[in-house]
Scaffold this motif. Structure first.
Motif, mmCIF file in Angstrom:
data_model
loop_
_atom_site.group_PDB
_atom_site.id
_atom_site.type_symbol
_atom_site.label_atom_id
_atom_site.label_comp_id
_atom_site.label_asym_id
_atom_site.label_seq_id
_atom_site.Cartn_x
_atom_site.Cartn_y
_atom_site.Cartn_z
ATOM 1 N N SER A 180 0.842 -1.195 0.000
ATOM 2 C CA SER A 180 0.000 0.000 0.000
ATOM 3 C C SER A 180 0.876 1.243 0.000
ATOM 4 C CB SER A 180 -0.903 0.001 1.229
ATOM 5 O OG SER A 180 -0.125 0.116 2.413
ATOM 6 N N GLN A 200 -2.624 8.431 5.489
ATOM 7 C CA GLN A 200 -1.549 8.083 6.429
ATOM 8 C C GLN A 200 -0.177 8.199 5.784
ATOM 9 O OE1 GLN A 200 -2.926 8.482 9.514
ATOM 10 N NE2 GLN A 200 -1.490 6.865 10.064
ATOM 11 N N TYR A 250 0.760 3.517 2.177
ATOM 12 C CA TYR A 250 1.203 3.686 3.565
ATOM 13 C C TYR A 250 2.439 2.839 3.852
ATOM 14 C CZ TYR A 250 1.334 2.886 8.606
ATOM 15 O OH TYR A 250 1.749 2.751 9.904
ATOM 16 N N GLU A 251 2.387 1.550 3.494
ATOM 17 C CA GLU A 251 3.529 0.670 3.750
ATOM 18 C C GLU A 251 4.750 1.116 2.953
ATOM 19 O OE1 GLU A 251 3.968 -1.727 5.893
ATOM 20 O OE2 GLU A 251 1.945 -1.531 6.717
ATOM 21 N N TYR A 261 -4.776 7.166 1.174
ATOM 22 C CA TYR A 261 -3.475 7.804 0.991
ATOM 23 C C TYR A 261 -3.112 8.727 2.155
ATOM 24 C CZ TYR A 261 -6.808 11.412 -0.421
ATOM 25 O OH TYR A 261 -7.852 12.277 -0.442
ATOM 26 N N ASP A 283 -5.751 3.614 -3.799
ATOM 27 C CA ASP A 283 -5.365 2.639 -2.779
ATOM 28 C C ASP A 283 -6.566 2.429 -1.872
ATOM 29 O OD1 ASP A 283 -4.302 1.311 -0.482
ATOM 30 O OD2 ASP A 283 -2.311 2.059 -0.969
ATOM 31 N N LYS A 284 -7.011 1.189 -1.744
ATOM 32 C CA LYS A 284 -8.199 0.915 -0.940
ATOM 33 C C LYS A 284 -7.991 1.246 0.533
ATOM 34 C CE LYS A 284 -10.432 -2.516 -3.870
ATOM 35 N NZ LYS A 284 -10.959 -3.901 -3.990
ATOM 36 N N GLN A 285 -6.727 1.296 0.965
ATOM 37 C CA GLN A 285 -6.425 1.672 2.347
ATOM 38 C C GLN A 285 -6.290 3.185 2.516
ATOM 39 O OE1 GLN A 285 -3.301 -0.645 4.220
ATOM 40 N NE2 GLN A 285 -3.651 -2.369 2.839
#
Length: 295
Positions: free
Chosen positions: A163, A195, A165-166, A193, A189-191
């Protein structure tokens, strides 16, 4: 000139890039002397000011001509030049492998242009794909590293499954120093952007987000019964494309762009929306120049 260089950095653009420099809204303390003027006083070839001599000062910096006229000791101060850290972070997820040219290809072109501007100004340049491919990204300084930069960019392949984040978190753990960070991504990104951008801000970076979208994503030329497949995780959905659905889609895209722009502006992040059908020379020398990324 090798094909990879011509493809990512057209020869007719190189001379125009050499007249530009990266813009930072903050003052960062560099590790080495470069070609960027600092607000700190030091030793260089460009005179800045005088100050009174204090016991222990370097006698070589005394202006003896001024002493002969005024019978007082003054030290000459010069502008100190320092290098800037420049990071270009490239989203290499599968969704970036879309369009003609692909979003990833345009991201590479943009990173090549900005990286070369930094190399010409003796800034410390690092271009890295988010994810495992970023682990081998070199730190470069000076125009002699042009080919090294282009070779790394050419090696970046789509399909990183981490992701945003990662990817940004791993980059931050592996790299020290503050400076300019340009994140080139489609923000898909499903998580989310948010963070990822907060991590860059926590590093006291001067952050720019280049939001790359293909024309087909903004105004899709679709019609009829289709099965849509998510390029990131393979999720599928069967839909019937009609005028009403297309209008709803366009409103959703517009709202997504407005949300990203607002999120960035509230946190002093410079947000730039760019289409992949815009020529790279126009994107850098006009569009990014107007928005303060380069000057």
């Amino acid at each position: 000139m090798p094909a990879v260089a011509t493809d990512l950095l057209p020869p007719d653009l190189i001379a125009r890039l050499e007249r530009l420099e990266l813009v930072s809204r903050q003052v960062f303390r560099g590790r080495m002397k470069g070609e960027r003027r600092s607000k700190r006083k030091g030793q260089s070839v460009e005179f800045a000011d005088f100050r009174n001599y204090v016991a222990g000062d370097d006698l070589r910096q005394i202006d003896w001509n001024l002493y002969a006229r005024l019978d007082q000791l003054f030290l000459k101060l010069f502008l100190e030049e320092e290098d800037l850290h420049f990071f270009a972070l490239i989203d290499a997820s599968e969704s970036m492998n879309f369009g003609d040219p692909t979003k990833l290809h345009v991201a590479k072109q943009l990173a090549a242009c900005l990286g070369y501007v930094g190399l010409c100004r003796a800034d410390r340049v690092k271009i890295a794909a988010l994810g495992a491919q970023g682990d081998r990204a070199p730190v470069m300084r000076g125009k002699s590293n042009l080919w090294r930069m282009l070779q790394y960019l050419d090696s970046i392949q789509p399909g990183e499954n981490s992701s945003l984040y990662e990817g940004v978190k791993n980059f931050s753990h592996r790299n020290t120093g503050t400076g300019i960070a340009v994140l080139i991504t489609d923000l898909l990104d499903k998580q989310g952007y948010e963070q990822a951008l907060r991590i860059l801000l926590s590093r006291r970076m001067d952050v720019y987000v280049v939001h790359l979208l293909a024309p087909e994503e903004i105004d899709p030329p679709l019609q009829g019964d289709l099965r849509l497949v998510d390029s990131e995780d393979g999720d599928q959905a069967e839909v019937t494309i009609n005028r009403v659905l297309l209008e709803r889609y366009k409103k959703t895209v517009s709202a997504f762009i407005d949300t990203a722009r607002t999120f960035c502006s509230r946190r002093s992040i410079t947000y730039l929306l760019a289409r992949t059908d815009m020529p790279v020379d126009e994107l850098v020398t006009r569009y990014l120049r107007e928005r303060g990324v380069v000057r």
